[in-house]
Design a protein around this motif. Structure first.
Motif, PDB file in Angstrom:
ATOM      1  N   TYR A 236       3.518  -4.422   3.846  1.00 52.59           N
ATOM      2  CA  TYR A 236       2.996  -4.681   5.181  1.00 52.59           C
ATOM      3  C   TYR A 236       2.825  -6.188   5.360  1.00 52.59           C
TER       4      TYR A 236
ATOM      5  N   ARG B  52       0.871  -1.181   0.000  1.00 52.67           N
ATOM      6  CA  ARG B  52       0.000   0.000   0.000  1.00 52.67           C
ATOM      7  C   ARG B  52       0.895   1.214   0.000  1.00 52.67           C
ATOM      8  N   GLY B  53       0.678   2.110  -0.942  1.00 56.59           N
ATOM      9  CA  GLY B  53       1.465   3.332  -0.985  1.00 56.59           C
ATOM     10  C   GLY B  53       2.962   3.057  -1.067  1.00 56.59           C
TER      11      GLY B  53
ATOM     12  N   GLY C 254      -9.869  -1.937  -1.293  1.00 54.73           N
ATOM     13  CA  GLY C 254      -9.118  -0.856  -0.659  1.00 54.73           C
ATOM     14  C   GLY C 254      -9.329  -0.750   0.839  1.00 54.73           C
ATOM     15  N   PHE C 255     -10.559  -0.820   1.291  1.00 57.17           N
ATOM     16  CA  PHE C 255     -10.844  -0.679   2.719  1.00 57.17           C
ATOM     17  C   PHE C 255     -10.241  -1.838   3.507  1.00 57.17           C
TER      18      PHE C 255
ATOM     19  N   THR D  32      -3.056  -2.631   6.982  1.00 58.69           N
ATOM     20  CA  THR D  32      -1.885  -1.808   7.308  1.00 58.69           C
ATOM     21  C   THR D  32      -1.851  -1.432   8.786  1.00 58.69           C
ATOM     22  N   PHE D  33      -2.994  -1.493   9.450  1.00 58.84           N
ATOM     23  CA  PHE D  33      -3.065  -1.167  10.878  1.00 58.84           C
ATOM     24  C   PHE D  33      -2.971  -2.393  11.779  1.00 58.84           C
TER      25      PHE D  33
ATOM     26  N   LEU E  83      -7.627  -3.726   2.605  1.00 60.42           N
ATOM     27  CA  LEU E  83      -6.176  -3.607   2.574  1.00 60.42           C
ATOM     28  C   LEU E  83      -5.681  -2.490   3.485  1.00 60.42           C
ATOM     29  N   GLU E  84      -6.420  -1.403   3.529  1.00 62.79           N
ATOM     30  CA  GLU E  84      -6.035  -0.304   4.422  1.00 62.79           C
ATOM     31  C   GLU E  84      -6.095  -0.757   5.875  1.00 62.79           C
ATOM     32  N   ASN E  85      -7.100  -1.547   6.219  1.00 67.50           N
ATOM     33  CA  ASN E  85      -7.187  -2.082   7.578  1.00 67.50           C
ATOM     34  C   ASN E  85      -6.008  -2.989   7.894  1.00 67.50           C
TER      35      ASN E  85
ATOM     36  N   CYS F  66     -13.995  -4.605   8.543  1.00 68.21           N
ATOM     37  CA  CYS F  66     -14.860  -4.162   7.435  1.00 68.21           C
ATOM     38  C   CYS F  66     -16.330  -4.375   7.782  1.00 68.21           C
TER      39      CYS F  66
END
Length: 166
Positions: free
Chosen positions: A83, A78-79, A114-115, A121-122, A117-119, A97
């Motif tokens: 991760y 991501r970005g 996206g949502f 990262t945390f 995958l973003e999670n 989600c």
């Protein structure tokens, strides 16, 4: 053998699922991941179902085809940053989600991962590890500060001791 979908209640023969190319591919993809992860991914995939119609086997196979390489790799990007994404991270992120949907912060149908995958990262292994009942008791801030201070104190003592030897 008849199967009933727990999400929509549709009944279908197992033979039909196996004969249908996209359904067969979805089943094969699902067999490659653990039971708990399978349940989490099936629940997550419901977020892609349009309210006015069913989620097609072709769409399920496509969505799983996008996720499986990342699940197998145990890592996501991501970005331009990598991760870690072990199975526990996927299960945790899928749950986040569904929680977001239930709280009105995520409106289905989703169009991408996206949502999720973003999670991921945390995700932090120590925060989501399976704990015994005794460990599930909430910790106080003082206890965590004490652990942190003890750790830093030990590190400083070690560094000072190592500096004296060299």
């Amino acid at each position: 053998m008849k199967l009933r979908c727990p999400a929509c209640g549709a009944a279908m023969s197992l033979e039909v699922l196996i004969a249908h190319d996209d359904a067969r591919e979805a089943l094969i993809a699902l067999t490659g991941i653990s039971d708990e992860l399978t349940r989490a991914m099936l629940k997550y995939l419901t977020l892609f179902r349009p309210s006015e119609k069913d989620l097609s086997f072709a769409r399920v196979a496509k969505l799983l085809g996008e996720l499986l390489p990342m699940i197998r790799a145990g890592e996501i990007s991501r970005g331009r940053k990598a991760y870690p994404a072990p199975r526990e991270a996927w299960i945790w992120a899928a749950g986040r989600c569904l929680e977001a949907r239930d709280k009105g912060r995520l409106t289905p149908p989703l169009s991408s991962h996206g949502f999720l995958l973003e999670n991921i990262t945390f995700w932090q292994p120590e925060a989501t590890a399976v704990m015994s009942a005794a460990e599930r008791q909430p910790r106080t801030a003082a206890a965590e500060q004490s652990k942190l201070r003890d750790g830093v104190g030990g590190l400083m003592a070690w560094a000072n001791g190592a500096g004296d030897d060299g």
